[in-house]
Design a protein around this motif. Structure first.
Motif, PDB file in Angstrom:
ATOM      1  N   ASP A  97      36.795   5.500  66.972  1.00 47.07           N
ATOM      2  CA  ASP A  97      36.810   6.880  66.204  1.00 47.07           C
ATOM      3  C   ASP A  97      37.561   7.930  67.259  1.00 47.07           C
ATOM      4  O   ASP A  97      38.496   8.734  66.903  1.00 47.07           O
ATOM      5  N   GLY A  98      36.993   7.775  68.591  1.00 47.22           N
ATOM      6  CA  GLY A  98      37.712   8.961  69.408  1.00 47.22           C
ATOM      7  C   GLY A  98      39.155   8.491  69.667  1.00 47.22           C
ATOM      8  O   GLY A  98      39.922   9.517  69.792  1.00 47.22           O
ATOM      9  N   LEU A  99      39.443   7.395  69.907  1.00 47.80           N
ATOM     10  CA  LEU A  99      41.013   7.188  70.140  1.00 47.80           C
ATOM     11  C   LEU A  99      41.869   7.372  69.117  1.00 47.80           C
ATOM     12  O   LEU A  99      43.066   8.066  69.501  1.00 47.80           O
ATOM     13  N   ILE A 100      41.757   7.363  67.931  1.00 49.32           N
ATOM     14  CA  ILE A 100      42.612   7.560  66.859  1.00 49.32           C
ATOM     15  C   ILE A 100      42.722   8.998  66.418  1.00 49.32           C
ATOM     16  O   ILE A 100      43.377   9.438  65.745  1.00 49.32           O
ATOM     17  N   LYS A 101      41.902   9.746  66.990  1.00 50.80           N
ATOM     18  CA  LYS A 101      41.892  11.351  66.901  1.00 50.80           C
ATOM     19  C   LYS A 101      42.943  11.949  67.822  1.00 50.80           C
ATOM     20  O   LYS A 101      43.300  12.906  67.606  1.00 50.80           O
ATOM     21  N   LYS A 102      43.329  11.256  68.712  1.00 52.26           N
ATOM     22  CA  LYS A 102      44.339  11.733  69.791  1.00 52.26           C
ATOM     23  C   LYS A 102      45.766  11.916  69.012  1.00 52.26           C
ATOM     24  O   LYS A 102      46.158  10.637  68.362  1.00 52.26           O
TER      25      LYS A 102
END
Length: 216
Positions: free
Chosen positions: A130-135
């Protein structure tokens, strides 16, 4: 009519193989073709269609009948839940980004796997992305992201590569269980199958039962 029957057999190779091996009654198949909405243009009788099927079958090459009996093999199944899948369009830059993500996940001791093709790279993991693909720099190079998947690994003997039809036997077992395959990969003798999380337990039961009695 011959072209219609020939086209039907070519588009249904498994049926053609079963007919050739005597596992499907030709008259029953002719009746099915006659009644099929896709072949309403076939105006001949069931008997005539059956004769045409027999003519077409005689023109096919003999099908080799390879054998494999799983009773003497150790076939292992590993399952994992809550798998996420990232698909990247392959380029040198995107490839390096995918490998960096893979390395980062590996450090966390979570499961991760990369499948690399000619045009795409696929990253599979049970690590939350979740956090990674928001970059922003990662988000823009992801072709597709799917979560909520179940992962199945089947450790087949690599000699099964020589057995024609073995993969179709695996996928057919899931088909008859009404389980959709999200993706299917082979690495050496290992088969990787992704299904929906909700279907994972049923898929595991079907494949475990199938693999203990498979004889091709």
């Amino acid at each position: 009519m011959s072209n219609t029957i020939k086209a039907y057999l070519q588009s249904n190779p498994m049926i053609a193989r079963y007919v050739q091996n005597g596992l499907i009654n030709i008259n029953s198949l002719a009746r099915f073709i006659k009644q099929s909405n896709s072949y309403k243009e076939v105006d001949n009788s069931v008997a005539a269609i059956g004769m045409d099927i027999r003519r077409q079958m005689k023109q096919l090459p003999d099908i080799a009948k390879p054998t494999f009996d799983s009773s003497g093999q150790k076939l292992h199944i590993v399952v994992r839940t809550n798998i996420e899948e990232l698909i990247f369009r392959k380029s040198e830059k995107n490839r390096q980004t995918c490998l960096n993500i893979f390395h980062q996940i590996s450090q966390s001791k979570h499961f991760s796997c990369i499948v690399e093709g000619e045009r795409e790279m696929v990253l599979l993991t049970d690590y939350s992305l979740d956090g990674l693909i928001k970059k922003e720099h990662i988000k823009k190079i992801i072709d597709n992201h799917t979560s909520g998947l179940g992962f199945i690994s089947i450790d087949f003997p690599i000699t099964l590569r020589k057995v024609a039809g073995v993969y179709s036997q695996v996928t057919s077992a899931l088909f008859f269980g009404n389980i959709s395959i999200h993706s299917f990969h082979t690495i050496g003798g290992e088969i990787l199958i992704l299904v929906k999380n909700k279907d994972l337990l049923k898929a595991q039961e079907i494949l475990t039962s199938f693999l203990t009695r498979i004889t091709i």
